[in-house]
Scaffold this active site. Structure first.
Site, mmCIF file in Angstrom:
data_model
loop_
_atom_site.group_PDB
_atom_site.id
_atom_site.type_symbol
_atom_site.label_atom_id
_atom_site.label_comp_id
_atom_site.label_asym_id
_atom_site.label_seq_id
_atom_site.Cartn_x
_atom_site.Cartn_y
_atom_site.Cartn_z
ATOM 1 N N ASP A 28 15.522 11.317 -114.032
ATOM 2 C CA ASP A 28 15.646 12.238 -112.889
ATOM 3 C C ASP A 28 15.793 11.429 -111.587
ATOM 4 O O ASP A 28 15.950 12.003 -110.511
ATOM 5 C CB ASP A 28 14.496 13.247 -112.828
ATOM 6 C CG ASP A 28 13.142 12.603 -112.604
ATOM 7 O OD1 ASP A 28 13.047 11.358 -112.620
ATOM 8 O OD2 ASP A 28 12.153 13.357 -112.411
ATOM 9 N N SER A 29 15.799 10.080 -111.717
ATOM 10 C CA SER A 29 16.168 9.231 -110.574
ATOM 11 C C SER A 29 17.590 9.547 -110.127
ATOM 12 O O SER A 29 18.018 9.124 -109.062
ATOM 13 C CB SER A 29 16.049 7.751 -110.944
ATOM 14 O OG SER A 29 16.765 7.469 -112.124
ATOM 15 N N GLU A 31 5.051 2.334 -115.022
ATOM 16 C CA GLU A 31 5.766 2.059 -113.769
ATOM 17 C C GLU A 31 4.841 1.502 -112.700
ATOM 18 O O GLU A 31 3.794 2.093 -112.395
ATOM 19 C CB GLU A 31 6.468 3.342 -113.266
ATOM 20 C CG GLU A 31 7.227 3.095 -111.958
ATOM 21 C CD GLU A 31 8.286 4.138 -111.615
ATOM 22 O OE1 GLU A 31 8.538 5.045 -112.437
ATOM 23 O OE2 GLU A 31 8.851 4.027 -110.509
ATOM 24 N N LYS A 64 11.561 12.751 -121.851
ATOM 25 C CA LYS A 64 10.493 11.979 -121.189
ATOM 26 C C LYS A 64 9.712 12.914 -120.277
ATOM 27 O O LYS A 64 10.293 13.755 -119.583
ATOM 28 C CB LYS A 64 11.057 10.806 -120.387
ATOM 29 C CG LYS A 64 9.975 10.050 -119.602
ATOM 30 C CD LYS A 64 10.438 8.692 -119.117
ATOM 31 C CE LYS A 64 11.199 8.712 -117.824
ATOM 32 N NZ LYS A 64 10.461 9.295 -116.668
HETATM 33 O O1 KIV Z 1 13.950 8.614 -113.568
HETATM 34 C C1 KIV Z 1 13.966 7.414 -113.884
HETATM 35 O O2 KIV Z 1 14.955 6.696 -113.704
HETATM 36 C C2 KIV Z 1 12.748 6.856 -114.457
HETATM 37 C C3 KIV Z 1 12.712 5.382 -114.678
HETATM 38 C C4 KIV Z 1 12.459 4.711 -113.387
HETATM 39 C C5 KIV Z 1 11.746 4.994 -115.706
HETATM 40 O O3 KIV Z 1 11.829 7.562 -114.725
#
Ligand code: KIV
Length: 272
Positions: A52-53, A190, A121
């Site tokens: 979700d980044s 993280e 996730k």
């Molecule tokens: O959303 C994302 O990219 C993440 C990673 C930083 C692990 O959760």
């Protein structure tokens, strides 16, 4: 094993268990689109996270909170089309799993039915344990995510390192065990101290994938546009720039503009 021999074999949760047992480090990156996913997969990456980044690096938002289920599904479909070998995991966006266990279950099921993702996730430890259990019991692989969890940014107040106090460190170790017990197949750690990440990695059987969590995790993940140097301004300590793509793009685009103005593009051989 497929990840070391280069021989094509689809990566599954079993691959990660085996890799941890054999001490082979897991490589992971984020992906949001078809062409990048294709390049990362053919280079041999083990896991692609449709993170979700994408709310930050693709949509330009300050936080990941605005990202929706529909957007995660859209990007997962695009990414999956470029992938033959890597395992694709889709982030469950903010408010897709917090309302109730049933709502989380329905949304995880939506991701699995509407996309070829291999799992989901979820951010959080103890507070999402029941949700993780329900989803994994339905045969959906779940990746945990503890330490700095960006969806809780307004609670944390900053993106600073987590687990620096004894209380926070104890909670992270306990959360990792709870997630393993609830059925998670691996856990993202993280931005926590390297020695804490080592302790967590040694205290559970499932692999840990670190981001800003030092070298002792069972694998590493980075946000792809960050490690390719697409955003020169974003340079936290844990991001290594394997390329300075922003500079290469700047040079290429300036050359393109200059060629057009000089009437040097297109040439005869580039014309019909
Ligand atoms: O959303 C994302 O990219 C993440 C990673 C930083 C692990 O959760």
């Amino acid at each position: 094993m497929s990840s070391t021999s280069g021989q094509f074999r689809k990566v599954t949760t079993k691959t990660f268990t085996l890799m941890k047992q054999k001490g082979i480090k897991i490589s992971a990156l984020t992906a949001y689109d078809f062409i990048t996913a294709k390049l990362l997969d053919s280079a041999g990456i083990d896991l692609l996270l449709v993170g979700d980044s994408l709310g930050n690096v693709f949509q330009g938002n300050e936080t990941t909170l605005p990202v929706t289920m529909d957007e995660m599904i859209y990007h997962t479909k695009a990414v999956s089309k470029g992938v033959q070998r890597a395992m694709v995991i889709t982030d469950m966006p903010f408010m897709s799993y917090q309302l109730s266990v049933d709502e989380a279950f329905r949304n995880a099921g939506r991701i699995m039915k509407e996309t070829p993702a291999g799992g989901v996730k979820i951010e959080g430890g103890k507070r999402v344990a029941e949700t993780v259990r329900k989803i994994t019991e339905a045969g959906i692989p779940v990746m945990g995510h503890i330490g700095l969890t960006p969806q809780s940014i307004h609670q944390f107040g900053s993106y600073r390192e987590r687990g620096t106090s004894q209380e926070e460190a104890d909670e992270i170790i306990s959360d990792a065990k709870i997630l393993e017990e609830a059925g998670a197949f691996c856990i993202v750690l993280e931005k926590i101290p390297a020695r804490l990440a080592q302790k967590v990695s040694e205290s559970i059987e499932i692999p840990t994938i670190g981001i800003g969590a030092g070298p002792y995790c069972d694998g590493q993940i980075l946000v792809t546009p960050d490690m390719l140097g697409l955003n020169k301004e974003f340079r936290p300590r844990f991001v290594r720039h394997y390329l300075t793509l922003a500079d290469s793009i700047d040079t290429a685009i300036k050359q393109y503009i200059s060629d057009i103005r000089a009437k040097e593009f297109p040439s005869e051989s580039e014309s019909y």
